[in-house]
Design a protein around this motif. Structure first.
Motif, PDB file in Angstrom:
ATOM      1  N   GLY A   1       4.915   5.297  -0.955  1.00 38.11           N
ATOM      2  CA  GLY A   1       4.605   4.785  -2.288  1.00 38.11           C
ATOM      3  C   GLY A   1       3.403   5.471  -2.900  1.00 38.11           C
ATOM      4  N   ALA A   2       3.261   5.296  -4.218  1.00 43.83           N
ATOM      5  CA  ALA A   2       2.182   5.933  -4.960  1.00 43.83           C
ATOM      6  C   ALA A   2       0.786   5.507  -4.500  1.00 43.83           C
ATOM      7  CB  ALA A   2       2.355   5.664  -6.457  1.00 43.83           C
ATOM      8  N   PRO A   3       0.554   4.231  -4.158  1.00 45.38           N
ATOM      9  CA  PRO A   3      -0.803   3.850  -3.743  1.00 45.38           C
ATOM     10  C   PRO A   3      -1.306   4.664  -2.551  1.00 45.38           C
ATOM     11  CG  PRO A   3       0.481   1.889  -4.227  1.00 45.38           C
ATOM     12  CD  PRO A   3       1.443   3.038  -4.259  1.00 45.38           C
ATOM     13  N   GLY A   4      -0.478   4.820  -1.535  1.00 47.42           N
ATOM     14  CA  GLY A   4      -0.877   5.598  -0.366  1.00 47.42           C
ATOM     15  C   GLY A   4      -1.099   7.057  -0.692  1.00 47.42           C
ATOM     16  N   ARG A   5      -0.222   7.613  -1.546  1.00 49.48           N
ATOM     17  CA  ARG A   5      -0.381   9.026  -1.910  1.00 49.48           C
ATOM     18  C   ARG A   5      -1.649   9.241  -2.722  1.00 49.48           C
ATOM     19  NH1 ARG A   5       5.394   8.804  -2.296  1.00 49.48           N
ATOM     20  NH2 ARG A   5       5.283   8.194  -4.500  1.00 49.48           N
ATOM     21  N   ARG A   6      -1.941   8.338  -3.663  1.00 48.21           N
ATOM     22  CA  ARG A   6      -3.157   8.471  -4.474  1.00 48.21           C
ATOM     23  C   ARG A   6      -4.409   8.416  -3.605  1.00 48.21           C
ATOM     24  NH1 ARG A   6      -0.645   4.810  -8.229  1.00 48.21           N
ATOM     25  NH2 ARG A   6      -1.912   3.150  -7.315  1.00 48.21           N
ATOM     26  N   ALA A   7      -4.366   7.620  -2.562  1.00 47.67           N
ATOM     27  CA  ALA A   7      -5.525   7.476  -1.678  1.00 47.67           C
ATOM     28  C   ALA A   7      -5.670   8.642  -0.717  1.00 47.67           C
ATOM     29  CB  ALA A   7      -5.425   6.165  -0.898  1.00 47.67           C
ATOM     30  N   GLY A   8      -4.701   9.565  -0.699  1.00 47.55           N
ATOM     31  CA  GLY A   8      -4.786  10.735   0.161  1.00 47.55           C
ATOM     32  C   GLY A   8      -4.356  10.495   1.588  1.00 47.55           C
ATOM     33  N   LEU A   9      -3.605   9.398   1.845  1.00 50.64           N
ATOM     34  CA  LEU A   9      -3.140   9.106   3.193  1.00 50.64           C
ATOM     35  C   LEU A   9      -1.980  10.026   3.562  1.00 50.64           C
ATOM     36  CD1 LEU A   9      -3.243   5.209   3.042  1.00 50.64           C
ATOM     37  CD2 LEU A   9      -4.948   6.755   4.032  1.00 50.64           C
ATOM     38  N   SER A  10      -1.846  10.319   4.854  1.00 50.15           N
ATOM     39  CA  SER A  10      -0.795  11.223   5.332  1.00 50.15           C
ATOM     40  C   SER A  10      -0.196  10.692   6.619  1.00 50.15           C
ATOM     41  CB  SER A  10      -1.360  12.625   5.588  1.00 50.15           C
ATOM     42  OG  SER A  10      -1.941  13.173   4.429  1.00 50.15           O
ATOM     43  N   ALA A  11       1.041  11.096   6.887  1.00 50.04           N
ATOM     44  CA  ALA A  11       1.676  10.760   8.164  1.00 50.04           C
ATOM     45  C   ALA A  11       0.824  11.326   9.288  1.00 50.04           C
ATOM     46  CB  ALA A  11       3.087  11.324   8.210  1.00 50.04           C
ATOM     47  N   GLY A  12       0.624  10.532  10.349  1.00 47.07           N
ATOM     48  CA  GLY A  12      -0.213  10.943  11.465  1.00 47.07           C
ATOM     49  C   GLY A  12      -1.607  10.381  11.407  1.00 47.07           C
ATOM     50  N   ASP A  13      -2.069   9.927  10.209  1.00 45.00           N
ATOM     51  CA  ASP A  13      -3.367   9.266  10.119  1.00 45.00           C
ATOM     52  C   ASP A  13      -3.331   7.958  10.897  1.00 45.00           C
ATOM     53  OD1 ASP A  13      -4.213  11.286   8.480  1.00 45.00           O
ATOM     54  OD2 ASP A  13      -4.196  10.098   6.629  1.00 45.00           O
ATOM     55  N   ILE A  14      -4.444   7.581  11.450  1.00 50.71           N
ATOM     56  CA  ILE A  14      -4.530   6.336  12.219  1.00 50.71           C
ATOM     57  C   ILE A  14      -5.370   5.327  11.454  1.00 50.71           C
ATOM     58  CG2 ILE A  14      -5.398   5.271  14.342  1.00 50.71           C
ATOM     59  CD1 ILE A  14      -4.756   7.889  15.759  1.00 50.71           C
ATOM     60  N   VAL A  15      -4.804   4.144  11.233  1.00 49.00           N
ATOM     61  CA  VAL A  15      -5.524   3.061  10.559  1.00 49.00           C
ATOM     62  C   VAL A  15      -6.140   2.162  11.632  1.00 49.00           C
ATOM     63  CG1 VAL A  15      -5.364   1.112   8.974  1.00 49.00           C
ATOM     64  CG2 VAL A  15      -3.925   3.137   8.615  1.00 49.00           C
ATOM     65  N   LEU A  16      -7.468   2.012  11.564  1.00 47.65           N
ATOM     66  CA  LEU A  16      -8.184   1.221  12.560  1.00 47.65           C
ATOM     67  C   LEU A  16      -8.474  -0.200  12.089  1.00 47.65           C
ATOM     68  CD1 LEU A  16     -10.762   3.986  13.569  1.00 47.65           C
ATOM     69  CD2 LEU A  16      -8.647   3.399  14.756  1.00 47.65           C
ATOM     70  N   MET A  17      -8.732  -0.339  10.788  1.00 42.09           N
ATOM     71  CA  MET A  17      -9.082  -1.658  10.254  1.00 42.09           C
ATOM     72  C   MET A  17      -8.503  -1.826   8.860  1.00 42.09           C
ATOM     73  SD  MET A  17     -13.153  -1.939  11.309  1.00 42.09           S
ATOM     74  CE  MET A  17     -13.271  -3.638  10.738  1.00 42.09           C
ATOM     75  N   VAL A  18      -8.188  -3.056   8.513  1.00 40.95           N
ATOM     76  CA  VAL A  18      -7.856  -3.446   7.139  1.00 40.95           C
ATOM     77  C   VAL A  18      -8.941  -4.427   6.717  1.00 40.95           C
ATOM     78  CG1 VAL A  18      -6.196  -4.542   5.607  1.00 40.95           C
ATOM     79  CG2 VAL A  18      -5.388  -3.149   7.531  1.00 40.95           C
TER      80      VAL A  18
ATOM     81  N   LEU B   1       0.815  -1.213   0.000  1.00 44.76           N
ATOM     82  CA  LEU B   1       0.000   0.000   0.000  1.00 44.76           C
ATOM     83  C   LEU B   1       0.850   1.265   0.000  1.00 44.76           C
ATOM     84  CD1 LEU B   1      -2.863  -0.967   2.477  1.00 44.76           C
ATOM     85  CD2 LEU B   1      -2.529  -1.601   0.093  1.00 44.76           C
ATOM     86  N   GLY B   2       2.170   1.100   0.115  1.00 50.40           N
ATOM     87  CA  GLY B   2       3.052   2.265   0.065  1.00 50.40           C
ATOM     88  C   GLY B   2       3.031   3.111   1.314  1.00 50.40           C
ATOM     89  N   ILE B   3       2.758   2.505   2.474  1.00 47.35           N
ATOM     90  CA  ILE B   3       2.769   3.262   3.730  1.00 47.35           C
ATOM     91  C   ILE B   3       3.553   2.498   4.784  1.00 47.35           C
ATOM     92  CG2 ILE B   3       0.584   4.465   3.328  1.00 47.35           C
ATOM     93  CD1 ILE B   3      -0.809   2.439   5.058  1.00 47.35           C
ATOM     94  N   VAL B   4       4.138   3.231   5.701  1.00 50.99           N
ATOM     95  CA  VAL B   4       4.847   2.662   6.843  1.00 50.99           C
ATOM     96  C   VAL B   4       4.061   3.025   8.093  1.00 50.99           C
ATOM     97  CG1 VAL B   4       6.955   2.718   8.225  1.00 50.99           C
ATOM     98  CG2 VAL B   4       7.096   2.818   5.727  1.00 50.99           C
ATOM     99  N   VAL B   5       3.714   2.013   8.907  1.00 50.42           N
ATOM    100  CA  VAL B   5       2.942   2.266  10.118  1.00 50.42           C
ATOM    101  C   VAL B   5       3.765   1.917  11.350  1.00 50.42           C
ATOM    102  CG1 VAL B   5       0.786   1.799   8.905  1.00 50.42           C
ATOM    103  CG2 VAL B   5       1.882  -0.042  10.190  1.00 50.42           C
ATOM    104  N   GLU B   6       3.365   2.493  12.487  1.00 48.64           N
ATOM    105  CA  GLU B   6       4.033   2.241  13.764  1.00 48.64           C
ATOM    106  C   GLU B   6       2.996   1.971  14.838  1.00 48.64           C
ATOM    107  OE1 GLU B   6       6.396   5.663  14.547  1.00 48.64           O
ATOM    108  OE2 GLU B   6       8.006   5.084  13.173  1.00 48.64           O
ATOM    109  N   ASP B   7       3.439   1.311  15.912  1.00 48.40           N
ATOM    110  CA  ASP B   7       2.568   1.109  17.068  1.00 48.40           C
ATOM    111  C   ASP B   7       2.314   2.447  17.765  1.00 48.40           C
ATOM    112  OD1 ASP B   7       2.717  -1.557  16.466  1.00 48.40           O
ATOM    113  OD2 ASP B   7       4.168  -2.046  18.057  1.00 48.40           O
TER     114      ASP B   7
END
Length: 473
Positions: free
Chosen positions: A411-428, A381-387
């Protein structure tokens, strides 16, 4: 020029004269309509005293010495002294809905006013009592002590169609009984202000300016179909996009304000969003209509009825939803405690879910920086996540079951989806993720060209986002 050419020229000349005349005859004449309705339109003057403004936090500003030229210091006092606040008066419009003195206007026209005065078409000025107001629909009901007043006719806003002629009468910039006309541009528009999510606005190109607020929007039969309320503008002036509250919505508020002094409205207890093509595809839904549920209010009507996150509400009590913004007005207009049926799409099937509608209440900060932890490796998905550290998780109102923070978008997939550093992912997809390891395990099997649905919290907004992995990621 031969005879045939002369005949052709004569015909063309006749058409040039006839066509504009025919067009002119087809245009509506509003003079009779305006004469009939204008006596029931009033000017609204709402005054807020200096004492009230100070009590509400409007502190007097301080002036620095450099801000005051010498001549002003001589005649108007020393620098650093507070500027004494003055009474403030706002102007708007209203219209009489009953011969015994009930008048309708906008809530924002009279909000916080100590004194409301109405100037009638016959130039009488009468003090008005605020019977009640409803910020969520921007409606205020006023009462003046008078009888035998001229009244407007109430029309059917549900029958409005784009392209239909409409007329506004109001007091832009204090110019009483100004008339403007245009067409309905669209109906059922959502407000840009989330506090007015219960209003399916009428969009028009009628010229509306400061002072028109609260005035009637009329159809060609001279019936009120809306209350002029907002404009969309980059300059503060009219730019061809105006919004009116449907009279059906307004009169529902009026009925309740008269009977009990406040407006109650239905509530499902869901947070919803529109579906993109990728989200619909990931859910197996053949179209993008409906309202995608991304959160449920604990103990709310929807949760009690069995609605789940990832459900798509396709219809409310038989009314199909093309956009998610259509749901709040439908639910809000439903009497609390009544029964309704939700048509829901879930896992490839349509379900009919009965629900007892709840009652809406009458009238946080975004995520902090990610906790220090070992960064997970990049993924499809082109993103790096942390705990997220426990203390930070508590501050964000997250339980131990879900929530990882995006550290970087690489990566491009994350940028195209409008994701940003600091966003919180709750579910996949359907899987809650609480650690970076869980997140990466959940997205490990992502297939190029197949969208992956993430439930993402960004600031104060939570919604589903579809991320499309690239073939070479």
């Amino acid at each position: 020029m031969n005879r045939i050419q002369k005949i052709g020229a004569s015909v063309l000349y006749a058409l040039v004269l006839f066509v504009p005349a025919a067009w002119a005859q087809s245009l509506p004449d509003f003079t009779g309509l305006v004469a009939d309705v204008s006596p029931a339109v009033v000017n609204v003057s709402a005054t807020r005293t200096a004492e009230t403004m100070m009590r509400n936090g409007a502190n007097a500003p301080q002036l620095d010495d450099d801000d005051i030229p010498e001549i002003f210091r001589r005649y108007f006092g020393q620098p650093g002294a507070p500027v004494q606040p003055r009474d403030s008066t706002s102007l708007g419009t209203g219209f009489i809905i009953s011969a015994d003195g009930y008048v309708l206007t906008n809530h924002h026209v009279i909000d916080g006013a100590d004194e409301v005065v109405l100037r009638l078409a016959d130039r009488r000025e009468l003090d008005a009592e605020v019977v009640g107001s409803d910020p969520a629909t921007d409606i205020a009901l006023l009462k003046i002590e008078a009888t035998g007043l001229p009244v407007v006719k109430i029309g059917d806003s549900d029958a409005l169609q784009p392209g239909q002629w409409v007329v506004a009468i109001g007091s832009p910039f204090g110019f009483d009984h100004s008339v403007t006309a245009g067409v309905v541009s669209a109906t059922g528009r959502p407000s840009m202000d989330q506090s007015q999510q219960y209003v399916p606005f009428i969009q028009t190109d009628v010229a509306i300016n400061r002072g028109n607020s609260g005035g009637p929007l009329l159809n060609t039969a001279g019936e009120v179909v809306g209350i002029n309320s907002q404009i969309f503008s980059n300059t503060g002036g009219f730019m061809g996009v105006s919004f009116a509250i449907p009279v059906e919505t307004a009169m529902n508020s009026v009925k309740q304000l008269k009977s009990k002094g406040y407006v109650s409205r239905g509530l499902l207890g869901v947070r919803i969003q529109d579906l993109t093509r990728d989200l619909a595809r990931s859910l197996g839904l053949p179209r993008t209509g409906g309202a995608l549920v991304f959160a449920l209010e604990p103990g709310g009507a929807a949760e009690k009825a069995g609605v789940k996150v990832r459900d798509v509400i396709l219809a409310f009590d038989g009314t199909e939803l093309a956009r998610s913004s259509q749901l709040p007005p439908l639910v809000g207009a439903t009497e609390p405690g009544s029964r309704a049926t939700l048509t829901v799409y879930r896992d490839g099937k349509e379900l009919q879910i009965p629900v007892t509608v709840g009652e809406a209440e009458r009238d946080s900060s975004g995520p902090a920086a990610p906790a220090n932890a070992d960064a997970a490796a990049g993924n499809a998905l082109g993103i790096v996540v942390e705990d997220i550290a426990p203390a930070q998780r508590e501050a964000l109102g997250l339980d131990d079951e879900q929530g990882v923070v995006i550290a970087r978008v690489v990566g491009a997939p994350g940028r195209r989806a409008g994701l940003s550093a600091g966003d919180i992912v709750l579910m996949v997809g359907k899987t809650a993720v609480a650690t970076a390891a869980q997140f990466n395990a959940a997205v490990k099997g992502a297939t190029p060209g197949e969208p992956v649905m993430l439930l993402v919290r960004s600031g104060q907004q939570t919604q589903f986002v579809a991320v499309m992995p690239d073939a070479d990621d």
